[in-house]
Design an enzyme around this catalytic site. Structure first.
Site, short mmCIF file in Angstrom:
data_model
loop_
_atom_site.label_atom_id
_atom_site.label_comp_id
_atom_site.label_asym_id
_atom_site.label_seq_id
_atom_site.Cartn_x
_atom_site.Cartn_y
_atom_site.Cartn_z
N SER A 147 -4.07 49.80 40.76
CA SER A 147 -3.50 49.25 42.00
C SER A 147 -3.78 50.20 43.16
CB SER A 147 -1.99 49.13 41.80
OG SER A 147 -1.30 48.94 43.01
N TYR A 160 6.80 50.68 40.29
CA TYR A 160 5.42 50.16 40.18
C TYR A 160 4.42 51.27 40.47
CZ TYR A 160 1.57 46.78 41.05
OH TYR A 160 0.40 46.07 41.02
P1 NAP Z 1 0.72 37.66 38.26
O1 NAP Z 1 0.10 36.53 39.00
O2 NAP Z 1 2.17 37.90 38.39
O3 NAP Z 1 0.31 37.61 36.70
C1 NAP Z 1 0.76 38.59 35.82
C2 NAP Z 1 0.54 38.14 34.40
O4 NAP Z 1 1.04 39.14 33.51
C3 NAP Z 1 1.25 36.84 34.09
O5 NAP Z 1 0.40 36.02 33.36
C4 NAP Z 1 2.42 37.30 33.22
O6 NAP Z 1 2.83 36.35 32.29
C5 NAP Z 1 1.79 38.48 32.51
N1 NAP Z 1 2.80 39.35 31.92
C6 NAP Z 1 3.78 40.05 32.55
N2 NAP Z 1 4.52 40.72 31.65
C7 NAP Z 1 4.00 40.44 30.43
C8 NAP Z 1 4.34 40.82 29.11
N3 NAP Z 1 5.36 41.65 28.84
N4 NAP Z 1 3.60 40.35 28.08
C9 NAP Z 1 2.57 39.50 28.31
N5 NAP Z 1 2.21 39.10 29.54
C10 NAP Z 1 2.92 39.56 30.59
O7 NAP Z 1 0.01 39.01 38.71
P2 NAP Z 1 -1.45 39.29 39.25
O8 NAP Z 1 -1.33 39.46 40.72
O9 NAP Z 1 -2.42 38.37 38.66
O10 NAP Z 1 -1.61 40.75 38.65
C11 NAP Z 1 -2.30 41.04 37.46
C12 NAP Z 1 -2.38 42.55 37.31
O11 NAP Z 1 -3.02 43.09 38.46
C13 NAP Z 1 -1.03 43.24 37.25
O12 NAP Z 1 -1.13 44.35 36.40
C14 NAP Z 1 -0.80 43.67 38.68
O13 NAP Z 1 0.08 44.75 38.79
C15 NAP Z 1 -2.20 44.06 39.08
N6 NAP Z 1 -2.46 44.04 40.51
C16 NAP Z 1 -2.19 42.98 41.29
C17 NAP Z 1 -2.53 43.01 42.64
C18 NAP Z 1 -2.30 41.87 43.59
O14 NAP Z 1 -2.40 42.10 44.81
N7 NAP Z 1 -2.01 40.67 43.13
C19 NAP Z 1 -3.13 44.14 43.15
C20 NAP Z 1 -3.35 45.24 42.32
C21 NAP Z 1 -3.02 45.18 40.99
P3 NAP Z 1 4.26 35.59 32.42
O15 NAP Z 1 3.95 34.34 33.14
O16 NAP Z 1 4.66 35.42 31.00
O17 NAP Z 1 5.20 36.48 33.19
C1 GCO Z 2 3.25 45.39 46.97
C2 GCO Z 2 2.17 44.65 46.25
C3 GCO Z 2 1.13 45.60 45.68
C4 GCO Z 2 -0.03 44.85 45.12
C5 GCO Z 2 -1.13 45.68 44.53
C6 GCO Z 2 -1.83 46.53 45.52
O1 GCO Z 2 4.39 44.96 46.92
O2 GCO Z 2 2.93 46.37 47.64
O3 GCO Z 2 2.64 43.77 45.30
O4 GCO Z 2 1.68 46.57 44.89
O5 GCO Z 2 0.36 43.90 44.20
O6 GCO Z 2 -0.78 46.34 43.36
O7 GCO Z 2 -2.96 47.08 44.95
#
Ligand code: NAP
Ligand code: GCO
Length: 266
Positions: A147, A160
């Site tokens: 992240s 986080y």
């Molecule tokens: P999201 O839309 O909330 O999807 C997260 C997924 O993780 C969901 O399918 C959720 O399933 C699953 N999950 C959560 N806890 C779990 C568990 N204990 N066991 C199995 N599955 C679980 O999030 P996203 O934005 O796609 O993010 C995916 C990854 O990228 C995360 O690690 C997040 O921190 C990271 N990330 C996101 C962003 C962003 O801007 N979106 C940026 C940087 C990093 P359920 O439906 O069962 O909860």
């Molecule tokens: C927040 C966001 C971020 C992003 C991501 C950034 O509240 O600042 O959710 O943490 O999801 O991880 O890289």
């Protein structure tokens, strides 16, 4: 030499955690289009049925498993089933994750721990489950979804940021500990990506104007936009493929330039 062959994932088995939708789904789609067989997990029946339909609509034969990534017994069972159904896991993407946006002084220890459990301890559990096979086969790719908060802090995301900072170091440690077995462990650090996780930060205001955080992110990002999950496909295929066999312990930030930028001048 045909360089494109180095990016092929033909014959490989990839497991992407939490890939029913969002970033995980797009990464799985990218890996599948490079030739990998896809396994994913999720926690509920509703998401499973929708995800299977969504993969099928893309022409991807993904195999779905019910598994909570924080439960070591469920993880072990899933890895054994994948091995039986598709073959041993060549590529693991630790994508499943949650965020809780609560000021630190108001956050309970249980809330903090839940984030650490899913975002940091689960990648340890998952990686531990696939590493012995990878060591035996002298080949393996682990990609941890990090992240901006692996590098930066901000209000309300202490748990986080702690987890994602830790995940960056777990990545480097796996690379250090198992690199001699031709195992590469790298991270992808997405910028701000439009998914359900960030939906509350993009919700338009009652008068139809942009959410202030939405405007803040546009101003902080040289690309002047949120990322789409599809923006992460290229990095995932690279880090899953032979093209990255000498890249280890690296975090590839796919952030539209956020980490390079001091911010818009007034
Ligand atoms: P999201 O839309 O909330 O999807 C997260 C997924 O993780 C969901 O399918 C959720 O399933 C699953 N999950 C959560 N806890 C779990 C568990 N204990 N066991 C199995 N599955 C679980 O999030 P996203 O934005 O796609 O993010 C995916 C990854 O990228 C995360 O690690 C997040 O921190 C990271 N990330 C996101 C962003 C962003 O801007 N979106 C940026 C940087 C990093 P359920 O439906 O069962 O909860
Ligand atoms: C927040 C966001 C971020 C992003 C991501 C950034 O509240 O600042 O959710 O943490 O999801 O991880 O890289």
């Amino acid at each position: 030499m045909d360089i494109m062959k180095k990016f092929s994932l033909e014959g490989k088995v990839a497991l992407v955690t939490g890939a029913a939708y969002g970033i995980g789904f797009a990464i799985a789609e990218g890996l599948a289009s490079a030739g990998a067989k896809i396994a994913f997990n999720c926690r509920g029946e509703k998401h499973m049925q929708q995800a299977l339909a969504d993969y099928a609509a893309k022409g991807i034969e993904a195999k779905g498993y019910f598994c909570d990534v924080t439960k070591e017994d469920e993880v072990r069972e899933m890895i054994a089933s994948i091995e039986k159904d598709l073959g041993p896991v060549d590529i693991l993407v630790n994508n499943a994750g949650i965020i809780k946006r609560i000021p630190m002084t108001e956050m309970s220890t249980d809330e903090f721990s839940e984030v650490i459990d899913i975002d940091l301890i689960a990648p340890f559990i998952m990686s531990k489950a696939v590493l012995p096979g990878m060591i035996e086969r002298h080949h393996g790719k682990i990609i941890n979804i990090c992240s901006m908060m692996s590098e930066l802090g901000r209000e309300t995301v202490s748990a986080y940021a702690s987890a994602k900072g830790g995940l960056k170091m777990l990545t480097k440690n796996i690379a250090s500990e198992y690199g001699a077995y031709n195992i590469q462990c790298n991270g992808i650090g997405p910028g701000y990506i439009a998914t359900p996780q960030t939906a509350p930060l993009r919700e338009p205001q009652a008068d139809g104007s942009r959410h202030p955080f939405d405007s803040f992110i546009i101003a902080k990002t040289p690309a002047e936009r949120w990322g789409d999950p599809e923006d992460l496909m290229g990095a995932a295929v690279f880090l899953a493929s032979e093209a990255s066999d000498f890249v280890n312990g690296h975090i590839l930030y796919v952030d539209g330039g956020i980490l390079a930028y001091i911010g818009k001048q007034p």
